[in-house]
Write an enzyme that holds these catalytic residues in place. Sequence first.
Site, PDB file in Angstrom:
ATOM      1  N   ASP A  82       0.844  -1.197   0.000  1.00 55.73           N
ATOM      2  CA  ASP A  82       0.000   0.000   0.000  1.00 55.73           C
ATOM      3  C   ASP A  82       0.882   1.251   0.000  1.00 55.73           C
ATOM      4  O   ASP A  82       2.085   1.176  -0.238  1.00 55.73           O
ATOM      5  CB  ASP A  82      -0.934  -0.020   1.214  1.00 55.73           C
ATOM      6  N   HIS A 408       1.193  -9.077  -4.072  1.00 54.20           N
ATOM      7  CA  HIS A 408       0.184  -8.101  -3.648  1.00 54.20           C
ATOM      8  C   HIS A 408       0.877  -6.760  -3.424  1.00 54.20           C
ATOM      9  O   HIS A 408       1.284  -6.417  -2.301  1.00 54.20           O
ATOM     10  CB  HIS A 408      -0.501  -8.585  -2.362  1.00 54.20           C
ATOM     11  N   GLU A 469       2.032 -10.435   0.193  1.00 55.80           N
ATOM     12  CA  GLU A 469       2.385  -9.022   0.354  1.00 55.80           C
ATOM     13  C   GLU A 469       3.744  -8.897   1.035  1.00 55.80           C
ATOM     14  O   GLU A 469       4.006  -9.527   2.053  1.00 55.80           O
ATOM     15  CB  GLU A 469       1.333  -8.285   1.179  1.00 55.80           C
TER      16      GLU A 469
END
Length: 615
Positions: A82, A408, A469
């Site tokens: 993110d 991810h 991730e």
Amino acid sequence: MKNSLSLLLLVLLAAVMVQFGETAPSGFEYGDALDKSLMFFEAQRSGKLSLDQRVKWRGDSGLKDGLEQGVNLIGGYYDAGDHVKFGLPMAFSVTMLAWAAIDFRKEITDLNQMGHTLWAIRWGTDYFMKAHPHPNVLWGQVGDGTSDHYCWERAEDMTTSRTAYKIDEQHPGSDLAGETAAALAAAALAFKPYNSSYSDLLLVHAKQLFTFADRYRGLYDDSISCAQQFYTSSGYSDELLWAAAWLHRATGEEYYLKYVVDNAVYMGGTGWSVKEFSWDNKYAGVLLEGHAGSYDSTLKQYQAKANYFACACLQKNDGYNVKTTPGGLLYVREWNNLQYVSSAAFLLAVYSSYLSAAKAQLSCPEGQIQPPELLNFAKSQADYILGKNPKDISYLVGYGPKYPIHVHHRGASIASVFVLHSEIGCVQGFETWYHRPEVNPNILYGGLVGGPDQNDDFTDDRSNYEQTEPTLSGSAPLIGLFAKLQTVYGSYHKESPKPNPKSPSTNTQKESAPKPSGGVPVEFVHSITGSWTAGETNYYRHRVVIKNTSEKPISDLKLVIENLTGPLWGLSPVTQEKNTYELPEWLRVLNPGSECMFVYVQGGPQAKISVSSYH
């Protein structure tokens, strides 16, 4: 028939050779894994990217961070897949990078990776100092995890909230401030041989942050509540002890040692034992080398906690061990387990070095453990990560023939802004890129994914974020771990990049040093690794590699550097002699065939380097 028999014999011979390792690879190329791990930090950079950025699919981003709050928060690192800048795991990651640069300085330098390592540290510490504009204020987060996760877009296209959150006297965060103090203190030690003024500045901030953390106590996620869903803190006592330990090591001041000793019981430093070392739990890492008079008994209790952790990892703790998978991997958490594995393996490598230096051994309930056994176990975890596992897959992205290709990670899964120039909208990112079955268009070199479950099973799926991730705190401990393993077990030597005559940043030339009577078998390789313009002046970052080309060690080497107009790192000035420098204290002998490096910055032509004396 004869030809068939000959062919059969060749096949059988090949099979025997493979069985006994004759043609099989001698081991993993830890130096290559180290290089790729450092590239992951470049992929995670926020802010204005540097000219020597190696990850070419990334562009500038987050250039207005902090603007709404009236503070400059440009820079730092995105946490994972993110675009939130979470202060606690980022600070822990920088501490791990700095610890590697301190304890494994020679190993990293021999691999010609100290420059990249220091840049990785500084990208974080420059940001931390911006985020600490006043003694009792620390900006601890930029971006909101909830709104950020609603969108799937490149960092360069961000449309999500970039609200910044801080801790202060009314809204304390001892864990966050303490970990940031530890990161800055460790970084001060890492930079001290290369840039003493920057090291001093880091210590100023580290001391202020520690005082702030200790005087105004509280959990940071009570003050920054939007962090609770992502990085909830289990307490702040370990960070206070951890920060004090690092400040003692960086300053030598007894105040910090006394703090660790006086608060040992109250803050749990010598109380319950732990089977985890991570961004949230540092107790096992509070290692204070050496004993000091009246403090001796307490420091031994700290060592006992480290012993418990090490024995638990090695499955020698009378049943109170860290759980392992059938394939031999430490298993601590369901979500992103490999970050706990990398931290544990790094700590075991460090502890192995400490015990070796002290000529000591580890006493476990199930027997005595020699220091090399600790390192061997750390190696087993690294090897599992790199491909020696039931799935025969490397969990370090970009390393080996088989690794996760549906990571991810927003930036890796969407075409680069330099390929697809149009903006990718929040929802469009999910529809067009997140759900596509194809492999990621960009390779996220060095990203350590979450890894397999407790049964060694792994599903390479972009939506399987628990396993695919990567995180900063997962990759950071790998730098020191791989450097140590490469030195002890490896045979890999990174090739220098081929020079590009059109680019000053890769212009490389050899210059033979003027030799005093008898000749000096020293070779200098001079390269320009970066350039920028300030006003009307072009500045260049010069790197000089010194190589001993003889068959004998060279000691007390002194260099005369003329026409130097800017700062220099990596050599120590000889105060009694003008323009004269010597190798740093930790590297006074240059062995046959070995190299060391120093760096300087200046405008105009390169400095003139000659040998003054040597033995």
